[in-house]
Design a protein around this motif. Structure first.
Motif, PDB file in Angstrom:
ATOM      1  N   GLY A   1      -9.812   2.263   6.488  1.00  0.00           N
ATOM      2  CA  GLY A   1      -9.411   0.986   5.924  1.00  0.00           C
ATOM      3  C   GLY A   1      -8.824   1.086   4.535  1.00  0.00           C
ATOM      4  O   GLY A   1      -8.109   0.173   4.100  1.00  0.00           O
ATOM      5  N   ILE A   2      -9.143   2.175   3.811  1.00  0.00           N
ATOM      6  CA  ILE A   2      -8.563   2.338   2.481  1.00  0.00           C
ATOM      7  C   ILE A   2      -7.070   2.640   2.596  1.00  0.00           C
ATOM      8  O   ILE A   2      -6.241   2.093   1.862  1.00  0.00           O
TER       9      ILE A   2
ATOM     10  N   ARG B   1      -4.862  -1.916  -7.567  1.00  0.00           N
ATOM     11  CA  ARG B   1      -6.067  -1.097  -7.414  1.00  0.00           C
ATOM     12  C   ARG B   1      -5.735   0.281  -6.879  1.00  0.00           C
ATOM     13  O   ARG B   1      -4.956   0.426  -5.944  1.00  0.00           O
ATOM     14  N   GLU B   2      -6.329   1.303  -7.491  1.00  0.00           N
ATOM     15  CA  GLU B   2      -6.203   2.670  -7.012  1.00  0.00           C
ATOM     16  C   GLU B   2      -7.554   3.182  -6.537  1.00  0.00           C
ATOM     17  O   GLU B   2      -8.577   2.936  -7.173  1.00  0.00           O
TER      18      GLU B   2
ATOM     19  N   VAL C   1      -4.583   9.756  -3.459  1.00  0.00           N
ATOM     20  CA  VAL C   1      -4.761   8.567  -4.286  1.00  0.00           C
ATOM     21  C   VAL C   1      -3.960   7.457  -3.622  1.00  0.00           C
ATOM     22  O   VAL C   1      -2.756   7.610  -3.381  1.00  0.00           O
ATOM     23  N   VAL C   2      -4.630   6.361  -3.311  1.00  0.00           N
ATOM     24  CA  VAL C   2      -4.014   5.253  -2.590  1.00  0.00           C
ATOM     25  C   VAL C   2      -3.987   4.033  -3.499  1.00  0.00           C
ATOM     26  O   VAL C   2      -5.010   3.655  -4.080  1.00  0.00           O
ATOM     27  N   ARG C   3      -2.832   3.426  -3.604  1.00  0.00           N
ATOM     28  CA  ARG C   3      -2.671   2.248  -4.460  1.00  0.00           C
ATOM     29  C   ARG C   3      -2.327   1.034  -3.605  1.00  0.00           C
ATOM     30  O   ARG C   3      -1.411   1.082  -2.778  1.00  0.00           O
TER      31      ARG C   3
ATOM     32  N   MET D   1       0.843  -1.192   0.000  1.00  0.00           N
ATOM     33  CA  MET D   1       0.000   0.000   0.000  1.00  0.00           C
ATOM     34  C   MET D   1       0.881   1.246   0.000  1.00  0.00           C
ATOM     35  O   MET D   1       1.836   1.328   0.765  1.00  0.00           O
ATOM     36  N   HIS D   2       0.541   2.200  -0.861  1.00  0.00           N
ATOM     37  CA  HIS D   2       1.248   3.471  -0.815  1.00  0.00           C
ATOM     38  C   HIS D   2       0.375   4.583  -1.397  1.00  0.00           C
ATOM     39  O   HIS D   2      -0.566   4.325  -2.152  1.00  0.00           O
ATOM     40  N   VAL D   3       0.708   5.804  -1.027  1.00  0.00           N
ATOM     41  CA  VAL D   3       0.024   6.993  -1.539  1.00  0.00           C
ATOM     42  C   VAL D   3       0.781   7.467  -2.767  1.00  0.00           C
ATOM     43  O   VAL D   3       2.011   7.612  -2.733  1.00  0.00           O
ATOM     44  N   THR D   4       0.039   7.705  -3.856  1.00  0.00           N
ATOM     45  CA  THR D   4       0.694   8.195  -5.075  1.00  0.00           C
ATOM     46  C   THR D   4       0.539   9.695  -5.261  1.00  0.00           C
ATOM     47  O   THR D   4       1.288  10.293  -6.034  1.00  0.00           O
ATOM     48  N   HIS D   5      -0.428  10.297  -4.572  1.00  0.00           N
ATOM     49  CA  HIS D   5      -0.598  11.748  -4.685  1.00  0.00           C
ATOM     50  C   HIS D   5      -1.336  12.258  -3.456  1.00  0.00           C
ATOM     51  O   HIS D   5      -2.301  11.633  -2.997  1.00  0.00           O
TER      52      HIS D   5
END
Length: 371
Positions: free
Chosen positions: A110-111, A79-80, A73-75, A1-5
């Motif tokens: 949870g996201i 899935r994003e 935006v969480v990936r 899980m990581h944040v892209t923006h």
């Protein structure tokens, strides 16, 4: 899980901010008071619906603005998801998931999952029971987002019960007519029912978290342990039914004193977590360095637990390296470096250990710029 923006509007010191992020380590660098912590605080808010710095939303809204908006935006895997929270002090907050506005703020839970390391963590060991309860309950909710509703229900029932008890206490003190307490049994049952669910989740969490904390402490301070976690409260039980019965009985025993004092004296809101280092309680006996190692071990244990359950969280280290000696700084850096995403804040580049190489942003005067 990581944040892209990450996108901010009127959040804390930022009128606007757009920050692209990637897996690996990202460090936000700049003098104190420039807004580094505000960035990671926003990430944490999206994960927990709360701030690690303040208890209310009003300070999170930029002075002069009516609301603040935090988007990310969480990936996870392939899935994003786009999540957005609109903070409206004095009014209900609003949320969107993938641009849908038909969601409650707690539906966002949870996201995105985070584990935050911060200077405030020392209060987990040295502070009041409320600090430890908050740590446990936030981790309970990270594991099972539905627990946000249970916690909210508990707070609502507790507030209603306290209101009734306060009215009874005031009537007694002023010699007025007694307050009708016939509904107190009903409130006892409501409090016990919701409280039993919260207690069960806390006890289950500590059972799996304790060994992970002991292992993490050994990695941070070899030979310095062992450490153990124990729940401290008047009610015990192996099942929700036993916990419910125990709470009902405890409330009955405390009723006379509660009516005299006008407040609920029994329940999860009064319990504590005993942190033990060796044979002694860590609070009051652990040195400053040992307390730091214990606090870090709790956070590392939380990370390992969430990761083992299939939800590797984003790690956030907010100005924590400046608080640590060289040995603990190096050990912590080595332990967190393999995480999928690590967000670090520091006043100067030298505060970020070399093993945490990656993207760098300069933060100054409300602006975030890549280095």
């Amino acid at each position: 899980m990581h944040v892209t923006h990450l996108s901010l509007a009127d959040f804390r010191s930022y009128t606007r901010a757009e920050v692209p992020l990637a897996p690996g380590v990202t460090a936000f660098l700049g003098p104190n008071g420039q807004g580094k912590t505000n960035l990671v605080e926003a990430v944490g808010y999206l994960a927990t619906l709360g701030s690690h710095r303040v208890s209310a939303d009003a300070p999170l809204v930029r002075q002069g603005a009516e609301r603040a908006v935090v988007r990310a935006v969480v990936r996870q895997d392939e899935r994003e998801q786009r999540i957005e929270l609109e903070l409206n002090p004095g009014r209900a907050n609003r949320a969107r998931i993938n641009r849908s506005s038909q969601v409650r703020p707690r539906d966002v839970l949870g996201i995105l999952r985070t584990v935050l390391f911060a200077p405030e963590d020392l209060t987990l060991v040295k502070g009041d029971p409320g600090e430890r309860r908050r740590f446990v309950d936030e981790l309970v909710t990270a594991r099972a987002p539905r627990m946000a509703g249970v916690r909210s229900d508990y707070e609502r029932v507790l507030k209603q019960r306290n209101s009734l008890l306060k009215s009874a206490a005031m009537a007694r003190r002023h010699g007025g007519r007694g307050v009708d307490l016939s509904t107190l049994d009903v409130w006892d049952q409501h409090l016990a029912r919701v409280g039993a669910e919260l207690l069960a989740q806390r006890l289950d969490l500590l059972a799996v978290l304790g060994p992970l904390a002991d292992k993490a402490y050994e990695r941070l301070a070899p030979g310095g342990g062992p450490v153990a976690l124990a729940y401290r409260g008047p009610v015990t039980g192996a099942s929700r039914e036993e916990l419910y019965a125990g709470l009902v009985a405890a409330l009955g025993e405390a009723r006379k004193q509660e009516i005299e004092r006008g407040v609920t004296l029994v329940g999860p809101h009064r319990d504590d977590v005993l942190l033990r280092l060796g044979e002694l309680p860590a609070k009051g006996y652990a040195s400053h360095g040992e307390s730091w190692s214990f606090a870090l071990a709790l956070r590392l244990a939380a990370y390992e637990l969430l990761k083992s359950e299939g939800h590797e969280p984003v790690l956030v280290l907010d100005d924590v390296f400046a608080e640590l000696d060289a040995r603990r700084r190096a050990r912590l850096a080595e332990l967190v470096a393999p995480a999928e995403q690590v967000l670090v804040t520091a006043a100067v580049p030298e505060d970020v250990p070399q093993v945490l190489s990656g993207a760098r942003f300069a933060v100054a005067d409300g602006e975030v710029a890549p280095l």
